[in-house]
Structures are given as structure tokens and as C-alpha cells.
Design a protein around this motif. Structure first.
Motif, PDB file in Angstrom:
ATOM      1  N   ALA A 156      41.562 -59.392  74.191  1.00 42.02           N
ATOM      2  CA  ALA A 156      41.442 -60.800  74.544  1.00 42.02           C
ATOM      3  C   ALA A 156      42.300 -61.680  73.635  1.00 42.02           C
ATOM      4  CB  ALA A 156      39.978 -61.235  74.475  1.00 42.02           C
ATOM      5  N   SER A 157      42.350 -61.349  72.345  1.00 48.12           N
ATOM      6  CA  SER A 157      43.143 -62.161  71.416  1.00 48.12           C
ATOM      7  C   SER A 157      44.643 -62.018  71.677  1.00 48.12           C
ATOM      8  CB  SER A 157      42.824 -61.779  69.974  1.00 48.12           C
ATOM      9  OG  SER A 157      43.213 -60.445  69.707  1.00 48.12           O
ATOM     10  N   LEU A 158      45.060 -60.811  72.105  1.00 39.06           N
ATOM     11  CA  LEU A 158      46.485 -60.580  72.341  1.00 39.06           C
ATOM     12  C   LEU A 158      46.929 -60.991  73.741  1.00 39.06           C
ATOM     13  CD1 LEU A 158      46.948 -57.053  70.695  1.00 39.06           C
ATOM     14  CD2 LEU A 158      47.684 -59.269  69.774  1.00 39.06           C
ATOM     15  N   MET A 159      46.088 -60.725  74.748  1.00 37.27           N
ATOM     16  CA  MET A 159      46.509 -60.856  76.139  1.00 37.27           C
ATOM     17  C   MET A 159      45.923 -62.062  76.864  1.00 37.27           C
ATOM     18  SD  MET A 159      48.476 -58.255  76.461  1.00 37.27           S
ATOM     19  CE  MET A 159      48.850 -57.134  75.126  1.00 37.27           C
ATOM     20  N   LEU A 160      44.710 -62.463  76.478  1.00 33.68           N
ATOM     21  CA  LEU A 160      44.002 -63.493  77.251  1.00 33.68           C
ATOM     22  C   LEU A 160      43.848 -64.798  76.491  1.00 33.68           C
ATOM     23  CD1 LEU A 160      41.151 -61.203  78.662  1.00 33.68           C
ATOM     24  CD2 LEU A 160      43.268 -61.859  79.809  1.00 33.68           C
ATOM     25  N   ALA A 161      44.587 -64.956  75.392  1.00 32.60           N
ATOM     26  CA  ALA A 161      44.391 -66.114  74.516  1.00 32.60           C
ATOM     27  C   ALA A 161      44.579 -67.434  75.243  1.00 32.60           C
ATOM     28  CB  ALA A 161      45.341 -66.028  73.327  1.00 32.60           C
ATOM     29  N   ASP A 162      45.539 -67.499  76.166  1.00 32.69           N
ATOM     30  CA  ASP A 162      45.819 -68.771  76.848  1.00 32.69           C
ATOM     31  C   ASP A 162      45.463 -68.720  78.324  1.00 32.69           C
ATOM     32  OD1 ASP A 162      47.707 -66.922  77.434  1.00 32.69           O
ATOM     33  OD2 ASP A 162      49.439 -68.229  77.127  1.00 32.69           O
ATOM     34  N   ILE A 163      44.629 -67.756  78.728  1.00 31.75           N
ATOM     35  CA  ILE A 163      44.264 -67.634  80.132  1.00 31.75           C
ATOM     36  C   ILE A 163      42.878 -68.199  80.406  1.00 31.75           C
ATOM     37  CG2 ILE A 163      43.759 -65.943  81.961  1.00 31.75           C
ATOM     38  CD1 ILE A 163      46.005 -64.249  80.960  1.00 31.75           C
ATOM     39  N   ASP A 164      41.977 -68.090  79.425  1.00 32.22           N
ATOM     40  CA  ASP A 164      40.599 -68.547  79.624  1.00 32.22           C
ATOM     41  C   ASP A 164      40.502 -70.012  80.028  1.00 32.22           C
ATOM     42  OD1 ASP A 164      39.308 -66.180  79.203  1.00 32.22           O
ATOM     43  OD2 ASP A 164      39.004 -66.499  77.053  1.00 32.22           O
ATOM     44  N   ASP A 165      41.498 -70.814  79.620  1.00 35.32           N
ATOM     45  CA  ASP A 165      41.428 -72.249  79.885  1.00 35.32           C
ATOM     46  C   ASP A 165      41.826 -72.609  81.309  1.00 35.32           C
ATOM     47  OD1 ASP A 165      40.649 -72.651  77.259  1.00 35.32           O
ATOM     48  OD2 ASP A 165      42.702 -72.943  76.548  1.00 35.32           O
ATOM     49  N   PHE A 166      42.386 -71.641  82.068  1.00 39.45           N
ATOM     50  CA  PHE A 166      42.828 -71.923  83.420  1.00 39.45           C
ATOM     51  C   PHE A 166      41.673 -71.770  84.408  1.00 39.45           C
ATOM     52  CE2 PHE A 166      46.799 -70.980  81.320  1.00 39.45           C
ATOM     53  CZ  PHE A 166      47.722 -71.811  81.924  1.00 39.45           C
ATOM     54  N   SER A 167      41.651 -72.631  85.419  1.00 38.36           N
ATOM     55  CA  SER A 167      40.634 -72.534  86.467  1.00 38.36           C
ATOM     56  C   SER A 167      41.015 -71.432  87.457  1.00 38.36           C
ATOM     57  CB  SER A 167      40.530 -73.865  87.226  1.00 38.36           C
ATOM     58  OG  SER A 167      41.752 -74.122  87.916  1.00 38.36           O
ATOM     59  N   HIS A 168      40.081 -71.077  88.347  1.00 35.49           N
ATOM     60  CA  HIS A 168      40.371 -70.086  89.380  1.00 35.49           C
ATOM     61  C   HIS A 168      41.565 -70.533  90.221  1.00 35.49           C
ATOM     62  CE1 HIS A 168      37.001 -67.248  89.074  1.00 35.49           C
ATOM     63  NE2 HIS A 168      36.268 -68.280  88.710  1.00 35.49           N
ATOM     64  N   THR A 169      41.597 -71.806  90.585  1.00 35.47           N
ATOM     65  CA  THR A 169      42.667 -72.331  91.426  1.00 35.47           C
ATOM     66  C   THR A 169      44.005 -72.245  90.713  1.00 35.47           C
ATOM     67  OG1 THR A 169      41.097 -73.871  92.434  1.00 35.47           O
ATOM     68  CG2 THR A 169      43.447 -74.331  92.732  1.00 35.47           C
ATOM     69  N   ALA A 170      44.031 -72.599  89.435  1.00 39.66           N
ATOM     70  CA  ALA A 170      45.279 -72.551  88.670  1.00 39.66           C
ATOM     71  C   ALA A 170      45.791 -71.126  88.534  1.00 39.66           C
ATOM     72  CB  ALA A 170      45.078 -73.183  87.301  1.00 39.66           C
ATOM     73  N   LEU A 171      44.883 -70.192  88.287  1.00 39.69           N
ATOM     74  CA  LEU A 171      45.298 -68.788  88.153  1.00 39.69           C
ATOM     75  C   LEU A 171      45.816 -68.243  89.464  1.00 39.69           C
ATOM     76  CD1 LEU A 171      42.432 -67.366  85.898  1.00 39.69           C
ATOM     77  CD2 LEU A 171      44.815 -67.688  85.255  1.00 39.69           C
ATOM     78  N   ALA A 172      45.186 -68.641  90.567  1.00 37.06           N
ATOM     79  CA  ALA A 172      45.613 -68.155  91.875  1.00 37.06           C
ATOM     80  C   ALA A 172      46.979 -68.686  92.271  1.00 37.06           C
ATOM     81  CB  ALA A 172      44.580 -68.541  92.938  1.00 37.06           C
ATOM     82  N   SER A 173      47.364 -69.828  91.708  1.00 36.23           N
ATOM     83  CA  SER A 173      48.628 -70.457  92.095  1.00 36.23           C
ATOM     84  C   SER A 173      49.774 -70.160  91.124  1.00 36.23           C
ATOM     85  CB  SER A 173      48.435 -71.977  92.203  1.00 36.23           C
ATOM     86  OG  SER A 173      48.056 -72.520  90.941  1.00 36.23           O
ATOM     87  N   LEU A 174      49.572 -69.232  90.173  1.00 41.01           N
ATOM     88  CA  LEU A 174      50.647 -68.874  89.243  1.00 41.01           C
ATOM     89  C   LEU A 174      51.835 -68.308  90.011  1.00 41.01           C
ATOM     90  CD1 LEU A 174      48.710 -67.129  86.314  1.00 41.01           C
ATOM     91  CD2 LEU A 174      49.714 -69.407  86.300  1.00 41.01           C
ATOM     92  N   ASP A 175      53.038 -68.714  89.619  1.00 40.06           N
ATOM     93  CA  ASP A 175      54.226 -68.189  90.300  1.00 40.06           C
ATOM     94  C   ASP A 175      54.537 -66.782  89.816  1.00 40.06           C
ATOM     95  OD1 ASP A 175      56.199 -68.332  87.963  1.00 40.06           O
ATOM     96  OD2 ASP A 175      55.513 -70.418  88.075  1.00 40.06           O
ATOM     97  N   ALA A 176      55.422 -66.093  90.547  1.00 41.06           N
ATOM     98  CA  ALA A 176      55.732 -64.687  90.274  1.00 41.06           C
ATOM     99  C   ALA A 176      56.311 -64.493  88.874  1.00 41.06           C
ATOM    100  CB  ALA A 176      56.698 -64.154  91.331  1.00 41.06           C
ATOM    101  N   ALA A 177      57.151 -65.429  88.421  1.00 42.79           N
ATOM    102  CA  ALA A 177      57.780 -65.290  87.105  1.00 42.79           C
ATOM    103  C   ALA A 177      56.735 -65.355  85.990  1.00 42.79           C
ATOM    104  CB  ALA A 177      58.829 -66.381  86.912  1.00 42.79           C
ATOM    105  N   THR A 178      55.751 -66.249  86.141  1.00 42.24           N
ATOM    106  CA  THR A 178      54.699 -66.368  85.133  1.00 42.24           C
ATOM    107  C   THR A 178      53.828 -65.115  85.106  1.00 42.24           C
ATOM    108  OG1 THR A 178      54.653 -68.768  85.447  1.00 42.24           O
ATOM    109  CG2 THR A 178      52.771 -67.775  84.332  1.00 42.24           C
ATOM    110  N   ARG A 179      53.501 -64.593  86.293  1.00 47.98           N
ATOM    111  CA  ARG A 179      52.721 -63.360  86.357  1.00 47.98           C
ATOM    112  C   ARG A 179      53.473 -62.202  85.708  1.00 47.98           C
ATOM    113  NH1 ARG A 179      48.378 -63.835  89.934  1.00 47.98           N
ATOM    114  NH2 ARG A 179      48.497 -65.633  91.341  1.00 47.98           N
ATOM    115  N   ALA A 180      54.774 -62.108  85.965  1.00 48.84           N
ATOM    116  CA  ALA A 180      55.586 -61.035  85.382  1.00 48.84           C
ATOM    117  C   ALA A 180      55.622 -61.147  83.857  1.00 48.84           C
ATOM    118  CB  ALA A 180      56.994 -61.069  85.957  1.00 48.84           C
ATOM    119  N   ALA A 181      55.709 -62.371  83.356  1.00 50.70           N
ATOM    120  CA  ALA A 181      55.733 -62.571  81.902  1.00 50.70           C
ATOM    121  C   ALA A 181      54.411 -62.151  81.281  1.00 50.70           C
ATOM    122  CB  ALA A 181      56.031 -64.041  81.585  1.00 50.70           C
TER     123      ALA A 181
END
Length: 445
Positions: free
Chosen positions: A169-194
Motif C-alpha cells: 500500500a505504501s509503495l503502490m497505493l499511496a496516491d490512489i486511496d484519495d480517488f473516488s470510484h468515478t475518478a478511478l473508473a475514468s483514468l486514461d490508458a496512459a495513467t493506468r499504464a504508469a
């Protein structure tokens, strides 16, 4: 009185030292297995986000991982018959290192099928390891304390499970917890790849560590043990029964069914709690697997202290199954908002509270902790020279961790994630029946 003292060079002291040394080495291997296994609890919601998956698709992570135990268990037993336990452990570590390396191209491409192939390869190495180290722990000392020794190994395994989600969680999810379901669902392909490429470095480090430990175990002083001989009367019983040798033992076959159910509920409790917490918008959902693992560690501590002094292996299994039934009812009927249970249990430690339903899911770790240690010695009792093959059958039952979580994912998409947890109830009832009656059977007639 003087005759009872163990001299430093006596056979008794050497035997005790061999058991302690063996348990230390195998404890290291159980920690490694736990480290790799319990990454899945955090990996499932992470890959769900990175690859844009639903619950059913995301839980193919557990299917690819645990189905390897069924596909590769018999080949693993064949390898062990040729190499022995110690060399089998070494080979298993090498295959695990290869699986960790495969995560690098998977992370670079963020192709889900490559992640699944890497997980299958990792689990193939782990199958060989499990087939070697579980009977090794059962056979290295007195049989009536086998569940206690396996409980100690469980502390190493589940202790890793407490640590891993926090690191992930500290390495991979540090900046993901703050996103809502809607925001996560709308991530573009480049962001997902990163996001996906974050996995390359930690799994590369894991591969290097696995190869280093492989060399360490190969040159270590870990004592190999010979296969068990038949117990008195085993040959007579075997001659009277047709069919494959190992299937003549009801306690083994029924124990494998109980293990199938157990591994399924254990994986559901540990690997879906992050998904469930995400559904309920629980903060830091990526570390919820640690809650389940802490409960399992507590359960293993109970096993170490109580078995066989105050609890028999059979009684521990009965109590565990009953606790599983009660906590399952708590998951599907408890509050998804109120957090009184976690406040009462964890408030003193300053740990973030979670809804009661989520806490009951974590408490299933406590119910599950003594099931694996209790089933193994009960199922292998009386197998004699069939112990290695019996171990392979029990390892094949780990596919419960592939099938039942996938079924849970399908049910959660059809209904709700919470209602799908009713799937756990018949599993615990099967374990209860095996503890009460099934393990006593010695003939199919």
C-alpha cells in the motif's frame, strides 16, 4: 534423575537440535510463501484499477495463482520422489524466482494475461515448496504435536501477510486511496499504464531475493528425512481396497475436500476484503488484508500454546468451524457503517476502525488459523509410505483458493459483494462435519 539429563552429544539432544534447525529453515520458507501469497490481497484491487476489471475478472488473480496447486501437485510429488525434500525446496525457490521475473514484462506492458501467467509460474514453484515442507514439518517430530509445529510455521506465513499489504500500500497505493470510484473508473490508458509499471521494481527485487535464498538453502545444513514406512496393518488394509493406492484412505480424501473448502474461505477472507472495503469506501482499503492476517496470527498463537496441551487437533478444528459460521453471519448481517466491533477490539491500539461487517470478515482469519494445521495431521494419519502422495492430494485441494473466490466474484457481480459471502457458510459446515466425523473413517465400506 541423572539418567534423564540429555548430554550435549546424546542422540536425544541431536534429535532435538535437528528439529529446531529444521523448523528455523522451514520457517524462513513459510515466511517467503506468505510474503508472495498474501500480496494477492493487495494485488487484486490494484490490478482491478490498472486493467479496468470487474470483480469477477479481478479475481482471476486468485484463480491463476491457486489452480497451479492442482495442475502441478502430482508432478511436484514425482519431483520430490526423485530429489528428496531439501532439493525439492531448492528447485521450488528457483521456479518462484522465474515467476517473479515474469512480472517485469507484465508490468511494462500492463497486459492482464501476462500478469496471470507470472502468477501461475510463481505458484508452480510454491506448489513444489508446499508439497515438500508440509509433510516435512509433520514427520520431523512427534505426530500428536504436528498441529503445534504447523501453527508455528503459520506464524511465519501469516506474519508475512501482516507486513506485505502495508508495504504494498505504501509503495503502490499511496496516491490512489484519495480517488473516488468515478475518478478511478475514468483514468486514461496512459495513467493506468504508469500505475502498472510500478510493479516492475519490487518484483525484480523479489526475484533476486528468491534466487539468493535458493542458493542459501542448497548449501545449508538442513537435514533431509527419508520417506515414512508403513504403519502396522497398512499393507493389509491397502490390499483389500481397489483403486489408486492413495484414494483408499477416506480420512485423506475427505480431508482434501475439507481443505478445498478451507483454502477457498481463507482466500476469500484475505483477498476480497480490499475489494469489499473499496465498495464501502473504507479509507486505506489496500491494507485491509493486514487486518485478516493479524487475526490469523492471533489464532496461530492460540494453536501454539493450546495444542496438544489443552486442545486436541480435532477439537481445535471443531471450534474453528463454529467460529467461521458465526463470523460469516456477522459479515452478511453486520452494519456497513457502525464500527463498534473494531473500536472495542482495536481502539486501544490506535488502529483505524472499520465497519462491523468488514471487521467480521477480518475475524474470519481467527477462525481459519487452526484449520490448516489441524487437517494435515488428521488427513495423513495412517498413510505410511503413501504420505508423500497423500501430501500431493492435499496440496491439490488448494485449488479451492482458485474456484471459490472466482465463484464469489461472479455472485458479487450478480447480487452484491456482501450477499455473496453466504457462500462461506456451507464451507464451514463441511469442515465441521470432517472434524466431528469424517477424519475418523478408515474404510469406504
Amino acid at each position: 534423575m541423572e539418567m534423564s539429563v540429555k548430554e550435549p552429544g546424546s542422540p536425544a539432544s541431536h534429535a532435538t537440535r535437528d528439529v529446531v534447525v529444521g523448523m528455523l529453515f522451514v520457517g524462513l520458507l513459510f515466511f517467503i510463501l506468505g510474503f508472495v501469497t498474501w500480496l494477492n490481497g493487495s494485488l487484486v484491487p490494484f490490478l482491478k484499477i490498472v486493467c479496468g476489471l470487474n470483480n469477477f475478472q479481478a479475481l482471476w488473480v486468485t484463480f491463476a495463482f491457486y489452480i497451479a496447486y492442482t495442475v502441478m501437485a502430482l508432478p511436484a510429488a514425482a519431483v520430490l520422489r526423485r530429489t528428496g525434500y531439501k532439493n525439492g525446496m531448492t528447485i521450488g525457490l528457483g521456479v518462484m524466482g522465474l515467476g517473479a521475473l515474469l512480472f517485469i514484462p507484465a508490468a511494462q506492458s500492463t497486459r492482464y494475461e501476462l500478469f496471470l501467467a507470472a502468477l501461475f509460474t510463481l505458484a508452480t514453484g510454491m506448489t513444489l515448496m508446499q508439497t515438500a515442507i508440509n509433510p516435512y514439518i509433520v514427520c520431523i517430530g512427534p505426530r500428536d504435536s504436528a498441529a503445534m509445529r504447523i501453527s508455528i510455521m503459520g506464524l511465519f506465513n501469516k506474519g508475512a501477510g501482516v507486513i506485505v499489504p502495508l508495504i504494498f500500500a505504501s509503495l503502490m497505493l499511496a496516491d490512489i486511496d484519495d480517488f473516488s470510484h468515478t475518478a478511478l473508473a475514468s483514468l486514461d490508458a496512459a495513467t493506468r499504464a504508469a500505475l502498472g509499471r510500478r510493479l516492475a521494481f519490487p518484483y525484480g527485487c523479489m526475484a533476486g531475493l528468491l534466487f539468493a535464498i535458493m542458493v542459501f538453502i542448497h548449501f545449508s545444513s538442513l537435514r533431509d528425512i527419508p520417506p515414512e514406512g508403513d504403519e502396522p496393518g497398512a499393507a493389509v488394509r491397502g490390499a483389500a481396497v481397489r483403486g489408486p493406492d492413495v484414494l483408499q484412505f477416506p480420512q485423506l480424501v475427505l480431508g482434501a475436500l475439507a481443505l478445498f473448502a478451507y483454502v477457498g474461505v481463507e482466500v476469500i477472507a484475505a483477498d476480497t476484503i480490499g475489494l469489499y472495503g473499496h465498495e464501502l469506501s473504507v479509507a486505506n482499503f489496500g491494507v485491509l488484508t493486514s487486518y485478516t492476517m493479524v487475526c490469523m496470527v492471533l489464532g496461530y498463537l492460540v494453536g501454539v500454546v493450546a495444542i496438544p496441551r489443552w486442545l486436541s487437533q480435532q477439537r481445535a478444528l471443531l471450534l474453528s468451524a463454529l467460529a467461521g459460521v458465526l463470523f460469516t453471519i456477522g459479515v452478511v448481517t453486520g452494519s456497513t457503517r457502525a464500527d463498534g466491533i473494531s473500536q472495542a477490539l482495536l481502539g486501544w491500539a490506535g488502529i483505524a476502525p472499520v465497519p462491523d461487517s468488514v471487521m467480521c470478515l477480518a475475524l474470519l482469519g481467527l477462525a481459519n488459523a487452526m484449520v490448516w494445521p489441524a487437517i494435515w495431521p488428521l488427513a495423513l494419519q495412517g498413510l505410511g509410505r503413501h504420505t508423500a502422495s497423500g501430501s500431493a492430494v492435499l496440496i491439490m485441494a488448494i485449488c479451492g483458493g482458485a474456484v471459490l473466490p472466482l465463484l464469489y466474484g461472479h455472485l458479487s457481480d450478480l447480487a452484491t459483494p456482501r450477499a455473496a459471502y453466504w457462500l462461506l457458510l456451507p464451507c464451514y459446515l463441511l469442515i465441521f462435519w470432517y472434524a466431528a466425523h469424517g477424519h475418523k473413517l478408515r474404510s469406504w465400506r
